[in-house]
Motif scaffolding. Structure first.
Motif, short mmCIF file in Angstrom:
data_model
loop_
_atom_site.label_atom_id
_atom_site.label_comp_id
_atom_site.label_asym_id
_atom_site.label_seq_id
_atom_site.Cartn_x
_atom_site.Cartn_y
_atom_site.Cartn_z
N ASN A 6 -1.91 -1.53 0.67
CA ASN A 6 -0.78 -1.48 1.60
C ASN A 6 0.55 -1.36 0.86
O ASN A 6 1.46 -0.65 1.31
CB ASN A 6 -0.78 -2.73 2.48
CG ASN A 6 -1.90 -2.71 3.49
OD1 ASN A 6 -2.39 -1.65 3.87
ND2 ASN A 6 -2.33 -3.89 3.92
N ASP A 31 0.95 0.07 -2.03
CA ASP A 31 0.98 1.43 -2.55
C ASP A 31 1.42 2.41 -1.47
O ASP A 31 2.22 3.31 -1.73
CB ASP A 31 -0.40 1.81 -3.09
CG ASP A 31 -0.37 3.10 -3.87
OD1 ASP A 31 0.55 3.29 -4.68
OD2 ASP A 31 -1.29 3.93 -3.66
N ARG A 32 0.93 2.24 -0.26
CA ARG A 32 1.35 3.11 0.85
C ARG A 32 2.84 2.94 1.13
O ARG A 32 3.53 3.90 1.43
CB ARG A 32 0.54 2.80 2.10
CG ARG A 32 -0.83 3.41 2.08
CD ARG A 32 -1.54 3.20 3.41
NE ARG A 32 -2.95 3.06 3.18
CZ ARG A 32 -3.61 1.93 2.98
NH1 ARG A 32 -2.97 0.79 3.04
NH2 ARG A 32 -4.89 1.92 2.76
N LYS A 47 4.80 4.83 -1.52
CA LYS A 47 4.72 6.26 -1.29
C LYS A 47 5.60 6.67 -0.12
O LYS A 47 6.27 7.71 -0.17
CB LYS A 47 3.28 6.68 -1.01
CG LYS A 47 2.43 6.70 -2.26
CD LYS A 47 1.01 7.13 -1.96
CE LYS A 47 0.16 7.09 -3.21
NZ LYS A 47 -1.21 7.48 -2.96
#
Length: 85
Positions: free
Chosen positions: A42, A44-45, A48
Motif C-alpha cells: 500500500n 508503494d502504491r 507511485k
C-alpha cells in the motif's frame, strides 16, 4: 530512447523488489510477514501515485524541451536507483 527507458525501468524494478524483500524479512516478526507485505504494498502504491501526480504537473513545463525532459528523466532514474540500493 524507448530501449533505455525499458532497461532502466527493469533495473529499478529488480532493485526495488530485492530491497523490499530484504526489509520485510528483517522487520517482520514471526507470523506477520503477510501483514508487513500488504502494508508495504500500500505504501508503494501511494508513492507511485504521488510520482504520477508530480509528473502530471511537470509534464507541461518539460514537454516543450526534449533535452530538459531527458535530463529530468535521467536524474529521477538515478535517484530511484540510489534510494533502492
Amino acid at each position: 530512447m524507448q530501449f533505455l527507458v525499458s532497461i532502466s525501468n527493469a533495473a529499478c524494478t529488480v532493485m526495488s523488489s530485492q530491497t523490499r524483500a530484504a526489509l520485510m524479512t528483517h522487520f517482520a516478526r514471526i507470523g506477520n510477514f503477510a501483514d508487513c507485505a500488504a502494508k508495504e504494498g500500500n505504501q508503494d502504491r501511494g508513492v507511485k501515485l504521488a510520482g504520477i501526480l508530480a509528473v502530471a504537473f511537470l509534464i507541461d513545463d518539460l514537454g516543450h524541451n526534449i533535452e530538459i525532459a531527458c535530463m529530468a528523466y535521467a536524474i529521477v532514474t538515478v535517484l530511484q536507483l540510489a534510494f533502492n540500493v
